[in-house]
Design an enzyme around this catalytic site. Structure first.
Site, PDB file in Angstrom:
ATOM      1  N   SER A   1       1.029  -1.012  -0.128  1.00  0.00           N
ATOM      2  CA  SER A   1      -0.437   0.020   0.063  1.00  0.00           C
ATOM      3  C   SER A   1       0.923   1.716   0.363  1.00  0.00           C
ATOM      4  O   SER A   1       1.628   1.427  -0.704  1.00  0.00           O
ATOM      5  CB  SER A   1      -0.573  -0.032   0.468  1.00  0.00           C
ATOM      6  OG  SER A   1      -2.024   1.554   0.855  1.00  0.00           O
TER       7      SER A   1
ATOM      8  N   ASP B   1      -1.391  14.138  12.400  1.00  0.00           N
ATOM      9  CA  ASP B   1      -1.658  15.511  11.904  1.00  0.00           C
ATOM     10  C   ASP B   1      -1.029  15.679  11.131  1.00  0.00           C
ATOM     11  O   ASP B   1      -1.782  16.065   9.488  1.00  0.00           O
ATOM     12  CB  ASP B   1      -1.457  16.755  12.993  1.00  0.00           C
ATOM     13  CG  ASP B   1      -2.187  17.067  14.295  1.00  0.00           C
ATOM     14  OD1 ASP B   1      -3.290  16.014  14.233  1.00  0.00           O
ATOM     15  OD2 ASP B   1      -1.580  17.343  15.489  1.00  0.00           O
TER      16      ASP B   1
ATOM     17  N   HIS C   1      -7.721  -6.039   0.210  1.00  0.00           N
ATOM     18  CA  HIS C   1      -6.146  -5.336   0.320  1.00  0.00           C
ATOM     19  C   HIS C   1      -5.016  -6.067   0.976  1.00  0.00           C
ATOM     20  O   HIS C   1      -3.991  -5.669   1.143  1.00  0.00           O
ATOM     21  CB  HIS C   1      -6.975  -4.303   0.560  1.00  0.00           C
ATOM     22  CG  HIS C   1      -5.286  -3.135   0.540  1.00  0.00           C
ATOM     23  ND1 HIS C   1      -4.663  -2.595  -0.957  1.00  0.00           N
ATOM     24  CD2 HIS C   1      -5.298  -1.610   1.813  1.00  0.00           C
ATOM     25  CE1 HIS C   1      -4.188  -1.350  -0.094  1.00  0.00           C
ATOM     26  NE2 HIS C   1      -4.581  -1.570   1.002  1.00  0.00           N
TER      27      HIS C   1
END
Length: 250
Positions: free
Chosen positions: A82, A168, A228
């Site tokens: 990924s 963040d 996946h």
């Protein structure tokens, strides 16, 4: 320098570096890495903003590739899943002299339209002040699939009451994570395996022309009955596919 977890000892075969996906860590790959280390040294890394690696406000694939290239001591094999797969592709394109063979697990060099910000929101919503044991966090993540709960909790530092993820920075850089840089004119000529889950839609037939442009020696394989998270769903089949590819004579 990225945090690394080393398995096995160097042999006459090129080392294997494993790059995990978004929200993961090198620890996630412990069993597969240990099993593959019977033939070669295997080095699992924590990508930036994950695990025990440094945090940074920026999180782009050229930077992730630079991070990995610092770890590689000679010409190594690279396996990435990924986000780690896109990072591994970028290493091969920017540092072809450092890459022997490349394995890309269930991802393509394209921009995807989905997002992962809902998972960031779910982790942020956990009140870490009242989490004394894993089960306390599980209760607050009960709306998620059990597999996702277990996966996210591997990045929860109970002692410090914090996520070992720079949520963040990952949120701000989500467009870059879902995308893929313009690599016009670059190619990796080495042997490459695009290994996908048969039930996944991340590597569609229409992506193959783009893949072949960048990786002319690309081979394609699918693991039946997996999506996946193919390495977690069928780890033994995944391990066999990786081992076979690394040892094949082309």
């Amino acid at each position: 320098m990225l945090n690394t977890i080393r398995h096995g000892e160097p042999t006459d075969k090129p080392n294997l570096l494993i790059a995990h996906g978004l929200f993961g860590s090198g620890r996630n790959w412990g069993v597969i890495a240990k099993r593959l280390s019977d033939e070669r040294e295997v080095v699992a890394v924590d990508m930036r903003n994950h695990g025990s690696s440094p945090w940074n406000d920026s999180h782009t694939y050229p930077e992730l590739a630079d991070d990995i290239a610092e770890v590689i001591e000679k010409k190594w094999n690279i396996l990435g899943h990924s986000m780690g797969g896109k990072s591994a592709m970028m290493v091969a394109l920017n540092y072809p002299e450092k890459v022997n063979r490349l394995i890309v697990a269930d991802i393509a060099p394209i921009a995807y339209s989905h997002t992962q910000t809902q998972n960031i929101d779910a982790m942020r919503a956990v009140d870490l002040n009242i989490v004394e044991k894993r089960q306390d966090a599980v209760a607050q993540l009960a709306h998620l699939d059990e597999g996702l709960q277990a996966f996210f909790l591997q990045s929860l530092d109970l002692k410090e009451k914090r996520w070992k993820l720079n949520l963040d920075a990952l949120e701000v850089n989500m467009p870059a994570i879902l995308g893929f840089p313009d690599v016009t004119g670059k190619r990796f000529e080495g042997e490459t395996l695009f290994l996908s889950g048969a039930n996944s839609t991340y590597v569609l037939p229409e992506y193959r022309n783009k893949i072949k442009e960048l990786f002319p020696n690309a081979h394609f394989a699918k693991i039946p009955g997996t999506g996946h998270w193919l390495h977690a769903e069928k780890p033994r089949e995944f391990e066999l596919a990786v081992r076979t590819f690394l040892n094949l004579d082309y």
